[in-house]
Design a protein around this motif. Structure first.
Motif, short mmCIF file in Angstrom:
data_model
loop_
_atom_site.label_atom_id
_atom_site.label_comp_id
_atom_site.label_asym_id
_atom_site.label_seq_id
_atom_site.Cartn_x
_atom_site.Cartn_y
_atom_site.Cartn_z
N ALA A 1 0.81 -1.22 0.00
CA ALA A 1 0.00 0.00 0.00
C ALA A 1 0.85 1.27 0.00
O ALA A 1 0.40 2.31 -0.49
CB ALA A 1 -0.93 0.00 1.21
N LEU A 2 2.07 1.19 0.54
CA LEU A 2 2.86 2.40 0.77
C LEU A 2 3.97 2.67 -0.24
O LEU A 2 4.45 3.80 -0.34
CB LEU A 2 3.49 2.34 2.17
CG LEU A 2 2.54 2.38 3.37
CD1 LEU A 2 3.32 2.14 4.66
CD2 LEU A 2 1.79 3.70 3.44
N PHE A 3 4.40 1.65 -1.00
CA PHE A 3 5.63 1.84 -1.77
C PHE A 3 5.43 2.50 -3.12
O PHE A 3 6.39 2.70 -3.87
CB PHE A 3 6.35 0.48 -1.95
CG PHE A 3 6.01 -0.25 -3.22
CD1 PHE A 3 6.83 -0.17 -4.32
CD2 PHE A 3 4.86 -1.03 -3.31
CE1 PHE A 3 6.53 -0.87 -5.49
CE2 PHE A 3 4.55 -1.71 -4.46
CZ PHE A 3 5.38 -1.63 -5.56
N GLN A 4 4.21 2.91 -3.46
CA GLN A 4 3.94 3.42 -4.79
C GLN A 4 4.63 4.75 -5.09
O GLN A 4 4.91 5.07 -6.24
CB GLN A 4 2.43 3.56 -5.00
CG GLN A 4 1.65 2.26 -4.83
CD GLN A 4 2.09 1.18 -5.80
OE1 GLN A 4 2.55 1.48 -6.91
NE2 GLN A 4 1.98 -0.08 -5.39
N GLY A 5 4.90 5.57 -4.07
CA GLY A 5 5.54 6.85 -4.30
C GLY A 5 7.01 6.69 -4.68
O GLY A 5 7.57 5.61 -4.61
N GLN A 6 7.64 7.78 -5.08
CA GLN A 6 9.05 7.76 -5.42
C GLN A 6 9.86 8.41 -4.31
O GLN A 6 9.53 9.48 -3.82
CB GLN A 6 9.30 8.51 -6.75
CG GLN A 6 8.69 7.81 -7.95
CD GLN A 6 9.29 6.43 -8.18
OE1 GLN A 6 10.51 6.28 -8.22
NE2 GLN A 6 8.45 5.43 -8.30
N SER A 7 10.94 7.76 -3.90
CA SER A 7 11.80 8.27 -2.85
C SER A 7 13.24 8.32 -3.34
O SER A 7 13.66 7.51 -4.16
CB SER A 7 11.70 7.37 -1.61
OG SER A 7 12.67 7.73 -0.66
N ASN B 1 12.83 2.18 -3.72
CA ASN B 1 11.69 1.92 -4.61
C ASN B 1 11.85 0.57 -5.29
O ASN B 1 10.90 -0.21 -5.38
CB ASN B 1 11.58 3.02 -5.67
CG ASN B 1 11.50 4.40 -5.08
OD1 ASN B 1 10.71 4.66 -4.19
ND2 ASN B 1 12.34 5.32 -5.56
N ASP B 2 13.07 0.30 -5.76
CA ASP B 2 13.32 -0.95 -6.47
C ASP B 2 13.28 -2.14 -5.52
O ASP B 2 12.72 -3.20 -5.86
CB ASP B 2 14.68 -0.89 -7.17
CG ASP B 2 14.72 0.14 -8.29
OD1 ASP B 2 13.64 0.44 -8.84
OD2 ASP B 2 15.82 0.64 -8.61
N ILE B 3 13.86 -1.98 -4.33
CA ILE B 3 13.89 -3.12 -3.41
C ILE B 3 12.50 -3.41 -2.86
O ILE B 3 12.13 -4.57 -2.65
CB ILE B 3 14.92 -2.91 -2.28
CG1 ILE B 3 15.32 -4.26 -1.65
CG2 ILE B 3 14.43 -1.95 -1.23
CD1 ILE B 3 16.06 -5.17 -2.58
N PHE C 1 9.85 -4.57 7.37
CA PHE C 1 9.62 -3.65 8.48
C PHE C 1 10.39 -2.35 8.30
O PHE C 1 9.86 -1.26 8.53
CB PHE C 1 10.00 -4.29 9.81
CG PHE C 1 9.84 -3.37 11.00
CD1 PHE C 1 8.60 -3.19 11.58
CD2 PHE C 1 10.92 -2.66 11.50
CE1 PHE C 1 8.43 -2.32 12.65
CE2 PHE C 1 10.77 -1.80 12.57
CZ PHE C 1 9.52 -1.62 13.15
N ASP C 2 11.67 -2.44 7.89
CA ASP C 2 12.47 -1.24 7.66
C ASP C 2 11.81 -0.33 6.64
O ASP C 2 11.76 0.90 6.81
CB ASP C 2 13.88 -1.61 7.17
CG ASP C 2 14.69 -2.38 8.19
OD1 ASP C 2 14.54 -2.10 9.40
OD2 ASP C 2 15.48 -3.25 7.79
N LEU C 3 11.30 -0.92 5.56
CA LEU C 3 10.68 -0.13 4.50
C LEU C 3 9.35 0.45 4.94
O LEU C 3 9.05 1.61 4.66
CB LEU C 3 10.51 -0.99 3.25
CG LEU C 3 11.80 -1.37 2.53
CD1 LEU C 3 11.53 -2.37 1.41
CD2 LEU C 3 12.50 -0.14 1.95
N VAL C 4 8.54 -0.35 5.61
CA VAL C 4 7.24 0.16 6.09
C VAL C 4 7.44 1.30 7.06
O VAL C 4 6.77 2.34 6.98
CB VAL C 4 6.42 -0.98 6.73
CG1 VAL C 4 5.21 -0.42 7.48
CG2 VAL C 4 5.95 -1.97 5.67
#
Length: 313
Positions: free
Chosen positions: A172-178, A275-277, A304-307
């Protein structure tokens, strides 16, 4: 350099190695995800529930067959949630903590006898839950702040209607660009084990440090990764019963961890974009990647780190 803490045995050590690259300050360049709305929109709804009278053996087999890391326990008549079993509970049962007392004390070390006890004997009764009208922010609070890998979603009658996990939140959360890289958010200096460490010792480490996975290092080279799910599959696949003869638990927990490690080793690098990982974790359903630089392990990056990072935007 790898350093060993004083008093640690060769199967339990902390890897002290930092990445070499300095990539400057952390920056975000992304649009925050919309988080208001029903939690059911991101949850898994095909949840398998089992009664508390089911044996531990059958419960573990169910989790292994379905690919679950947690199994809600519900009343056979009312369908109300009574407890939960997680993969960490199974590791605990295999020698990692208090649930091992069921094997060691009540059954005098007889694993075959203990594993036929009912799930209620090792389940967690006080279950942290979400409600079906909760928002994503509620799930973030439970998973990130309270550090639970997932939780059942219940209705007004305490019936289980869904399950939300770190993986669901990541999707749900990874769609944006960082602009962040793996090195910016990974956990450095990971605790490691070695391929000849026993299953019992690894179970103890996982329980003590609340880990679901440990990198396996041999002669300073990354050998693989062992997970709590590997230990659970050892039971659920029936492999444990092919090895046991007398029924004593030491027969199945004294084996080296290399004997139950599964899957191919997949790693990432510190400069890779999160984003890729995140995309790889979602698509491949991988919960963590060891991070290597110059063929050496320097950290771990997990769902967990990414969330946690993406939820802080």
């Amino acid at each position: 350099m790898h350093e060993k803490n004083a008093g640690q045995n060769k199967g339990e050590r902390h890897l002290m190695m930092q990445g070499k690259l300095n990539r400057g300050p952390i920056e975000f360049k992304s649009r925050p995800a919309e988080r208001t709305g029903a939690i059911m929109a991101i949850s898994t709804t095909n949840v398998v529930c089992v009664p508390p009278t089911m044996s531990i053996c059958d419960g573990v087999s169910t989790m292994t067959r379905e690919g679950f890391r947690r199994l809600p326990i519900t009343d056979a008549g009312s369908g109300q949630l009574r407890g939960i079993i997680t993969v960490s509970d199974i590791v605990d049962f295999m020698g990692g903590g208090d649930r091992y007392n069921l094997v060691k004390n009540k059954h005098q070390g007889n694993f075959l006898s203990a594993i036929n006890e009912s799930l209620r004997s090792i389940m967690t009764e006080q279950v942290m839950t979400l409600r079906e009208n909760d928002d994503i922010e509620d799930a973030i609070d439970l998973i990130v702040n309270k550090r639970h890998g997932g939780a059942p979603i219940i209705d007004d009658e305490s019936g289980v209607v869904g399950m939300v996990t770190e993986h669901d939140l990541l999707k749900a959360l990874f769609q944006g660009q960082s602009l962040l890289s793996v090195e910016d958010v990974m956990s450095g200096s990971p605790r490691v084990t070695n391929p000849d460490c026993s299953i019992a010792a690894v179970a103890q480490q996982m329980n003590k440090y609340h880990f679901r996975r440990l990198p396996v290092v041999s002669d300073d080279v990354l050998f693989g990764i062992v997970t709590a799910t590997d230990i659970m599959k050892y039971i659920g696949s029936g492999e444990v019963f092919r090895k046991i003869q007398s029924g004593d638990v030491s027969e199945v927990t004294a084996l080296p961890i290399r004997s139950i490690m599964t899957g191919s080793l997949q790693t990432t690098t510190p400069e890779k974009s999160i984003n890729d990982i995140a995309r790889e974790m979602v698509q491949k359903r991988i919960g963590a990647f060891p991070v290597t630089e110059d063929a050496r392990l320097i950290g771990m990056i997990t769902e967990f780190d990414l969330v946690r990072t993406l939820a802080s935007r």
